[in-house]
Structures are given as C-alpha cells and as structure tokens.
Design an enzyme around this catalytic site. Structure first.
Site, PDB file in Angstrom:
ATOM      1  N   HIS A  80       6.811   3.555   5.139  1.00 21.25           N
ATOM      2  CA  HIS A  80       5.845   2.633   5.847  1.00 21.25           C
ATOM      3  C   HIS A  80       5.796   1.397   4.604  1.00 21.25           C
ATOM      4  CE1 HIS A  80       2.701   3.649   2.712  1.00 21.25           C
ATOM      5  NE2 HIS A  80       3.274   5.019   2.972  1.00 21.25           N
ATOM      6  N   GLU A 131       2.400  12.841   5.709  1.00 22.44           N
ATOM      7  CA  GLU A 131       2.524  12.617   4.330  1.00 22.44           C
ATOM      8  C   GLU A 131       2.100  14.152   3.578  1.00 22.44           C
ATOM      9  OE1 GLU A 131       3.263  11.974   1.186  1.00 22.44           O
ATOM     10  OE2 GLU A 131       2.182  10.060   0.881  1.00 22.44           O
TER      11      GLU A 131
END
Length: 254
Positions: free
Chosen positions: A14, A108
């Site tokens: 990201h 994550e």
C-alpha cells in the site's frame, strides 16, 4: 498442460499511510507509544500515499489493455483498499472485465499486546517479549494476542490455493502490506527462514513498490511463477512521487 497459476502476478505494498508518518514522529521524539487514533484496520493513506497510488495507477494504465490486471485482491485494511481503488480509478486494471475481491487473509500481521509500541516502548513495558523475540527471531516470535511470520504464512498458503483454484490463467494484482509481500516471496520461491530474513534485512519494502511474477511454462509439470522484479519503484520515480519505505507503525515487532 493443466495451468495452475496466473499468467502474471503483481504484489504491491500500500501507499504511505498516516501510521508510517506517526511511527517516524514517535521514533524521532523517543516516545514509547505511537500516536494513532484509529484502529490499525482504519489507518488511512497519507497525502503522499495518495500521490504514490495515483502514480502507480498511471503506470499500470500505460500497459497494453491485454496486459493489465483483470483480478484485484486486496487486504481489508483501509490503506490497502484505498490504494487498490486509486489504481483502478486511474485505469490500471482491465476496464472490460475484472474481479475485485477483499480478502482478509491478506491483512497486516497482527501485533497483539505490542500494538502501537515503539522498540523502546516494548523494551520498557514488555521486556520479557523483547527477550523472547531476540531468542526466537521475528519469524517464529508470536506476541501475546498477535501473530508470528509463520502465522501469516499459514493464511497466505490458503490464499495462494484460492488464486490457483479460481484465477489460474488470469493477471492478478494483490495489494497488501510489507510482511505480506515478503511472506508471499517465501512461499512462491520455496525459501528458507534464513533466505527471507536476509532479504528483509537488506531494506524495507517501499510503499507502492511492485513485486512481479510471470508464468514460466518450462518449469515442472504445470509451470511455475518466476520472479521478474522485486521492490520495483520506477513507476513512482518516473512520476516524480517520492519513494518511502517506512515500516508500518508497529515496526518493532514486525
């Protein structure tokens, strides 16, 4: 030959997030805690992260239409979804037909009780965990309520099976996080703990960098994905978007 793999696979970290910025500020000030108001799931892109995502979207859009991603898989975390959305909005995916899937297995790494602590904060508040991590190493250390790299790898094995089952022959873009990029490399290239930690030690995965695999039909019975590039940041450099590589906010236990 039965095809098991995508024709191409891009794995993107990201864009820079507000958590990256907060982490840097905490370390610079010598603080034990990272000042983030949101849940990690809800941490947004920074202004620079938006710019990086736009630059990457333009790079994908410049590919011939038949070479752009036609399957997008993204972590459910806001910073990853936003990166994927910006890439798609910029014309970076196949416009005629594409699949967009939010997959929680790409999330994550979870940090449990060590969430939002800097390295010094962990050493001061949880010295026993700092020692466990030193003894076990980041690959195997699981903080209370959190995950080790092995735990992340376990869920990513399942995600790769899904890609093989549902997206063979496609052009797949994954948008995730630093540990996800590294652990996917570990799986796709059949690495050892020492090999992947050696790559990790060489430097962080840059925000909006591209790791690309291409199907090589000459390998094995069903072909195999072969690494084409890793941590490729030329799309950002060409667009004049600054390259950043800060680990996510909980870097101390990454």
């Amino acid at each position: 030959m039965q095809q098991r793999w995508p024709e191409r696979l891009w794995i993107v970290r990201h864009g820079e997030s507000a958590g990256n910025v907060a982490r840097d500020a905490a370390h610079a000030a010598g603080l034990s805690h990272i000042d983030i108001a949101d849940r990690d799931v809800d941490v947004p892109l920074s202004v620079l992260g938006e710019e990086q995502s736009q630059a990457l979207g333009r790079w994908f859009a410049a590919l011939p239409a038949a070479e752009r991603p036609n399957v997008v898989l993204t972590s459910p975390y806001l910073r990853a979804q936003r990166t994927a959305d910006i890439i798609a909005a910029g014309g970076g995916v196949c416009a005629e037909r594409h699949t967009f899937v939010v997959d929680e297995r790409l999330r994550e790494k979870e940090f449990g009780t060590l969430d939002r602590l800097t390295r010094s904060g962990i050493e001061a508040l949880h010295p026993e965990q700092a020692e466990f991590r030193r003894l076990l190493g980041k690959f195997y250390h699981r903080p209370p309520g959190g995950e080790s790299w092995c735990d992340v790898i376990l869920r990513l094995r399942s995600a790769l099976d899904t890609i093989s089952l549902h997206h063979s022959g496609c052009r797949v873009l994954i948008v995730g996080h630093q540990v996800v990029v590294l652990c996917l490399r570990y799986l796709l290239e059949n690495m050892t703990e020492q090999q992947i930690l050696g790559i990790d030690a060489e430097g962080d995965v840059a925000n909006c960098s591209v790791t690309e695999y291409r199907l090589d039909r000459s390998i094995g019975e069903h072909g195999q994905l072969r690494l084409h590039c890793y941590n490729f940041v030329a799309p950002l450099e060409e667009a004049g978007a600054p390259v950043t590589s800060e680990p996510d906010a909980k870097v101390a236990v990454r």
